[in-house]
Scaffold this active site. Structure first.
Site, PDB file in Angstrom:
ATOM      1  N   ASN A  79       6.293  -1.325 -19.276  1.00 14.14           N
ATOM      2  CA  ASN A  79       6.459  -2.718 -18.880  1.00 14.14           C
ATOM      3  C   ASN A  79       6.513  -2.801 -17.361  1.00 14.14           C
ATOM      4  O   ASN A  79       7.026  -1.896 -16.699  1.00 14.14           O
ATOM      5  CB  ASN A  79       7.751  -3.286 -19.464  1.00 14.14           C
ATOM      6  CG  ASN A  79       7.849  -4.789 -19.241  1.00 14.14           C
ATOM      7  OD1 ASN A  79       7.105  -5.558 -19.846  1.00 14.14           O
ATOM      8  ND2 ASN A  79       8.728  -5.207 -18.339  1.00 14.14           N
ATOM      9  N   TYR A 121      12.042  -7.873 -11.051  1.00 14.76           N
ATOM     10  CA  TYR A 121      13.491  -8.065 -11.076  1.00 14.76           C
ATOM     11  C   TYR A 121      14.019  -7.668  -9.701  1.00 14.76           C
ATOM     12  O   TYR A 121      13.786  -6.537  -9.258  1.00 14.76           O
ATOM     13  CB  TYR A 121      14.141  -7.182 -12.133  1.00 14.76           C
ATOM     14  CG  TYR A 121      13.391  -7.087 -13.465  1.00 14.76           C
ATOM     15  CD1 TYR A 121      13.245  -8.200 -14.292  1.00 14.76           C
ATOM     16  CD2 TYR A 121      12.836  -5.871 -13.875  1.00 14.76           C
ATOM     17  CE1 TYR A 121      12.570  -8.091 -15.510  1.00 14.76           C
ATOM     18  CE2 TYR A 121      12.164  -5.753 -15.085  1.00 14.76           C
ATOM     19  CZ  TYR A 121      12.028  -6.868 -15.901  1.00 14.76           C
ATOM     20  OH  TYR A 121      11.360  -6.760 -17.098  1.00 14.76           O
ATOM     21  N   ARG A 122      14.740  -8.576  -9.062  1.00 12.92           N
ATOM     22  CA  ARG A 122      15.209  -8.319  -7.700  1.00 12.92           C
ATOM     23  C   ARG A 122      16.165  -7.119  -7.653  1.00 12.92           C
ATOM     24  O   ARG A 122      16.802  -6.785  -8.658  1.00 12.92           O
ATOM     25  CB  ARG A 122      15.918  -9.553  -7.155  1.00 12.92           C
ATOM     26  CG  ARG A 122      17.266  -9.776  -7.818  1.00 12.92           C
ATOM     27  CD  ARG A 122      18.018 -10.914  -7.168  1.00 12.92           C
ATOM     28  NE  ARG A 122      19.340 -11.044  -7.742  1.00 12.92           N
ATOM     29  CZ  ARG A 122      19.807 -12.152  -8.319  1.00 12.92           C
ATOM     30  NH1 ARG A 122      19.060 -13.234  -8.408  1.00 12.92           N
ATOM     31  NH2 ARG A 122      21.025 -12.166  -8.810  1.00 12.92           N
ATOM     32  N   TRP A 126      17.668  -6.907 -14.028  1.00 15.57           N
ATOM     33  CA  TRP A 126      16.886  -7.401 -15.173  1.00 15.57           C
ATOM     34  C   TRP A 126      17.836  -8.153 -16.073  1.00 15.57           C
ATOM     35  O   TRP A 126      18.861  -7.644 -16.483  1.00 15.57           O
ATOM     36  CB  TRP A 126      16.122  -6.297 -15.887  1.00 15.57           C
ATOM     37  CG  TRP A 126      16.862  -5.062 -16.271  1.00 15.57           C
ATOM     38  CD1 TRP A 126      18.000  -4.986 -17.013  1.00 15.57           C
ATOM     39  CD2 TRP A 126      16.486  -3.708 -15.970  1.00 15.57           C
ATOM     40  NE1 TRP A 126      18.364  -3.677 -17.199  1.00 15.57           N
ATOM     41  CE2 TRP A 126      17.450  -2.871 -16.573  1.00 15.57           C
ATOM     42  CE3 TRP A 126      15.414  -3.128 -15.275  1.00 15.57           C
ATOM     43  CZ2 TRP A 126      17.384  -1.482 -16.477  1.00 15.57           C
ATOM     44  CZ3 TRP A 126      15.370  -1.748 -15.187  1.00 15.57           C
ATOM     45  CH2 TRP A 126      16.325  -0.949 -15.773  1.00 15.57           C
ATOM     46  N   GLU A 174       1.694  -4.968 -18.765  1.00 19.30           N
ATOM     47  CA  GLU A 174       1.220  -5.812 -17.663  1.00 19.30           C
ATOM     48  C   GLU A 174       0.066  -5.158 -16.904  1.00 19.30           C
ATOM     49  O   GLU A 174      -0.698  -5.852 -16.238  1.00 19.30           O
ATOM     50  CB  GLU A 174       2.366  -6.148 -16.704  1.00 19.30           C
ATOM     51  CG  GLU A 174       3.276  -7.272 -17.181  1.00 19.30           C
ATOM     52  CD  GLU A 174       4.320  -6.842 -18.190  1.00 19.30           C
ATOM     53  OE1 GLU A 174       4.357  -5.645 -18.554  1.00 19.30           O
ATOM     54  OE2 GLU A 174       5.114  -7.694 -18.631  1.00 19.30           O
ATOM     55  N   ASP A 208      19.328 -18.413  -5.217  1.00 22.56           N
ATOM     56  CA  ASP A 208      18.285 -18.267  -6.231  1.00 22.56           C
ATOM     57  C   ASP A 208      17.312 -19.445  -6.295  1.00 22.56           C
ATOM     58  O   ASP A 208      17.482 -20.434  -5.596  1.00 22.56           O
ATOM     59  CB  ASP A 208      18.948 -18.032  -7.595  1.00 22.56           C
ATOM     60  CG  ASP A 208      18.301 -16.873  -8.325  1.00 22.56           C
ATOM     61  OD1 ASP A 208      17.066 -16.830  -8.387  1.00 22.56           O
ATOM     62  OD2 ASP A 208      19.041 -16.011  -8.830  1.00 22.56           O
TER      63      ASP A 208
HETATM   64  C1  LIG Z   1      10.130 -13.945  -7.010  1.00 19.24           C
HETATM   65  C2  LIG Z   1      10.634 -13.725  -8.403  1.00 19.24           C
HETATM   66  C3  LIG Z   1      11.847 -13.081  -8.602  1.00 19.24           C
HETATM   67  C4  LIG Z   1      12.338 -12.848  -9.881  1.00 19.24           C
HETATM   68  N1  LIG Z   1      13.532 -12.198 -10.038  1.00 19.24           N
HETATM   69  C5  LIG Z   1      13.991 -11.928 -11.282  1.00 19.24           C
HETATM   70  C6  LIG Z   1      15.196 -11.199 -11.459  1.00 19.24           C
HETATM   71  O1  LIG Z   1      15.864 -10.820 -10.505  1.00 19.24           O
HETATM   72  N2  LIG Z   1      15.604 -10.919 -12.722  1.00 19.24           N
HETATM   73  C7  LIG Z   1      14.884 -11.326 -13.824  1.00 19.24           C
HETATM   74  O2  LIG Z   1      15.290 -11.019 -14.940  1.00 19.24           O
HETATM   75  N3  LIG Z   1      13.741 -12.035 -13.689  1.00 19.24           N
HETATM   76  C8  LIG Z   1      13.280 -12.344 -12.437  1.00 19.24           C
HETATM   77  N4  LIG Z   1      12.114 -13.050 -12.283  1.00 19.24           N
HETATM   78  C9  LIG Z   1      11.373 -13.507 -13.475  1.00 19.24           C
HETATM   79  C10 LIG Z   1      10.668 -12.361 -14.166  1.00 19.24           C
HETATM   80  O3  LIG Z   1       9.860 -11.663 -13.260  1.00 19.24           O
HETATM   81  C11 LIG Z   1       9.827 -12.869 -15.321  1.00 19.24           C
HETATM   82  O4  LIG Z   1      10.703 -13.427 -16.266  1.00 19.24           O
HETATM   83  C12 LIG Z   1       8.967 -11.788 -15.972  1.00 19.24           C
HETATM   84  O5  LIG Z   1       8.176 -12.367 -16.987  1.00 19.24           O
HETATM   85  C13 LIG Z   1       9.786 -10.672 -16.540  1.00 19.24           C
HETATM   86  O6  LIG Z   1       8.938  -9.704 -17.094  1.00 19.24           O
HETATM   87  P1  LIG Z   1       9.185  -9.115 -18.560  1.00 19.24           P
HETATM   88  O7  LIG Z   1       8.801 -10.220 -19.512  1.00 19.24           O
HETATM   89  O8  LIG Z   1       8.270  -7.966 -18.629  1.00 19.24           O
HETATM   90  O9  LIG Z   1      10.611  -8.768 -18.655  1.00 19.24           O
HETATM   91  C14 LIG Z   1      11.607 -13.293 -10.998  1.00 19.24           C
HETATM   92  C15 LIG Z   1      10.384 -13.950 -10.798  1.00 19.24           C
HETATM   93  C16 LIG Z   1       9.901 -14.169  -9.522  1.00 19.24           C
HETATM   94  C17 LIG Z   1       8.597 -14.877  -9.330  1.00 19.24           C
HETATM   95 MN   LIG Z   2       6.636  -7.627 -19.910  1.00 17.25          MN
END
Ligand SMILES: Cc1cc2nc3c(=O)[nH]c(=O)nc-3n(C[C@H](O)[C@H](O)[C@H](O)COP(=O)(O)O)c2cc1C
Ligand SMILES: [Mn+2]
Length: 523
Positions: free
Chosen positions: A178, A182-183, A196, A274, A323
């Site tokens: 995956n 996630y910051r 996450w 991805e 945020d």
């Molecule tokens: C700039 C940016 C920062 C993000 N930061 C976070 C974060 O810190 N934690 C989180 O869970 N999702 C964050 N997201 C949203 C996730 O990237 C998004 O939900 C993504 O689909 C997660 O991937 P996954 O479905 O593979 O878990 C962020 C998105 C963006 C555009």
């Molecule tokens: Mn995913």
């Protein structure tokens, strides 16, 4: 489309298109870059005369030892289109629709016709290559996260945060990888918070690792999984008395080509890698190289790679962090990323973003997700005509959806369907309208929605998971949602009063006035 091979090709393309501004003046990664970028994305860079402003490349960042900072790369509709190589984001949706519509070939001719399509499919899959530019410098010791110009974004932030990382993990059960964004809050040279959220795919990889470990240790209590999930925090996975000792390997790519970076935010179904999404968007395979210290692969052309692991028994306070809600997300417990190696290009570029009050860069990324996901939503909910997630609704607070209504209670079926659809599970308010409402036109939506509802009858409340960033819900991650059925009510739904027609002038009169318009002296 033209697939950008790496961040540099992308920056060169932005430059050529007049979409990049290089800034030579010295700037501080603490707060100052945020203030500049925020003004630019809110339209203060009038010279550029369009919403979003240009992408910014800060070439002289204080304390950065010459590492430049790229920000706002996705920060306009035009750049989002460029990033995905289209003139219009609906083109991507159209390609997805075509893919989903593929019929089984009947007969030889059909099969022949299919060949180019199948060849195209082959390009979506990632290729593993021997080496790549991300390995130009390999640091297995004496590495430090503090070597990079990581921003402190807002005054009350707990520290510096890596805000645009592609976080790569592997599901121990399926072996699938995956990539999620996630910051990461920098704690010190070799550790960072791993934010996450609990409903995200990497958090599930973490739980799966824990479940497997618990079984292997013979210690799996049936109740353990419940306790694990019930504890607050993004990754708190421990039952009382449970002390698993395992780790989950993690790799992080910073500064990838734009399709790869964008793919990390796409809410793809958990079992779709991805890397394949990025290959589909670019129409060209992502090249991967093996990591040095963990069993993972990373994009070969990335600027910077962090390798490491999180421990299953360690959580640490993460946040606060300004945020995309426009508010600070509060402190919470999250896993800790421990570095084992950094690899990077000789002269790396650090790619980042800031979030805060909309509109900002992530708003444009979210809008692209909205367009691209429409055909996928329609796969499950074919009655959906269009969807609008207004940026001020920060993606999970408000979804306006128009449907082709066909039976009593149809709007409520759609709400419940959306609340069951991946990350859309956390949508706080869903407003369902008939197909004659243009959901992209907020004036039309407000006029019709509030005319058409009898609030007590048409509002439905339900309980369920809510976004981790919701600061108003009764509990973290759990709370109520609201659906508004603003469709016209039918007699079969108990509404027997006459329903008035919308006021529209007849064509004859319109044509008449069109003809006379110039002579009326009103122009
Ligand atoms: C700039 C940016 C920062 C993000 N930061 C976070 C974060 O810190 N934690 C989180 O869970 N999702 C964050 N997201 C949203 C996730 O990237 C998004 O939900 C993504 O689909 C997660 O991937 P996954 O479905 O593979 O878990 C962020 C998105 C963006 C555009
Ligand atoms: Mn995913």
């Amino acid at each position: 489309m033209k697939a950008y091979n790496d961040l540099r090709e992308w920056i060169a393309a932005l430059d050529k298109a007049g979409e990049l501004k290089r800034i030579g003046a010295e700037v501080d990664p603490v707060l100052e870059i945020t203030e500049i970028t925020d003004r630019v994305s809110k339209g203060a860079a009038r010279k550029y005369g369009r919403p979003g402003g240009p992408a910014l490349l800060f070439e002289n960042v204080k304390g950065a030892a010459g590492v430049p900072v790229l920000i706002n790369q996705f920060g306009s509709e035009r750049r989002m289109q460029m990033a995905l190589g289209v003139e219009n984001l609906d083109e991507v949706a159209e390609r997805i629709r075509e893919l989903l519509n593929m019929k089984s070939p009947e007969g030889f001719l059909d099969k022949i016709k299919m060949l180019p399509k199948l060849a195209e499919l082959g390009q979506f899959f990632p290729k593993t290559v021997k080496s790549g530019p991300c390995k130009e410098v390999i640091q297995k010791k004496d590495f430090s996260l503090l070597d990079f110009p990581v921003l402190q974004c807002w005054p009350q932030d707990a520290g510096r945060f890596i805000t645009l990382p592609c976080v790569i993990t592997r599901d121990p059960k399926t072996g699938k990888r995956n990539v999620g964004m996630y910051r990461m809050q920098i704690y010190d040279a070799a550790s960072a918070g791993m934010h996450w959220q609990r409903q995200k795919v990497a958090a599930e990889h973490y739980r799966n690792t824990l479940r497997l470990g618990a079984v292997a240790n013979g210690g799996a209590q049936p109740g353990a999984a419940v306790d694990i999930m019930a504890r607050s925090g993004g990754g708190s996975m421990l039952a009382p008395g449970d002390r698993p000792s395992g780790t989950l390997e993690v790799a992080v790519a910073i500064g990838t080509d734009p399709a790869m970076t964008f793919s990390a935010i796409v809410p793809a179904p958990p079992d779709i890698e991805e890397f394949i999404v990025a290959g589909f968007l670019r129409q060209s395979s992502i090249e991967l190289v093996k990591c040095e210290t963990v069993d993972l692969e990373v994009p070969a052309t990335a600027e910077i790679i962090l390798e490491g692991y999180v421990k299953l028994d360690e959580l640490r306070t993460e946040g606060p962090f300004g945020d995309h809600t426009g508010f600070y997300s509060l402190e919470d417990e999250y896993p800790v990323f421990h570095l084992t190696c950094i690899t990077h290009r000789k002269d790396p570029i650090y790619a980042t973003t800031i979030v805060g009050k909309p509109p900002m860069e992530d708003g444009w990324m979210g809008k692209a997700v909205e367009r691209i996901f429409l055909p996928l939503m329609k796969l499950t909910l074919p009655e959906i005509v269009d969807v609008n997630l207004p940026v001020e609704g920060i993606f999970h607070n408000l979804m306006i959806v128009s449907i082709r209504k066909s039976y009593p209670g149809h709007a409520r079926k759609v709400m419940n369907g959306i609340w069951a659809l991946g990350q859309a599970m956390s949508t706080k308010c869903i407003v369902v309208v008939d197909e004659d409402v243009d959901v992209q036109n907020i004036s039309d939506v407000v006029l019709k929605v509030f005319n058409h509802i009898d609030p007590e009858r048409d509002i439905q409340f339900t309980l369920g998971p809510v976004d981790s960033l919701d600061h108003a819900s009764r509990l973290p991650n759990f709370g109520s949602k609201m659906g508004v059925d603003a469709t016209r009510k039918w007699p079969t739904e108990g509404f027997t009063r006459p329903w008035p027609d919308e006021i529209l002038m007849d064509h004859k009169t319109k044509a008449l006035v069109d003809k006379k318009w110039k002579d009326l002296g009103l122009e």
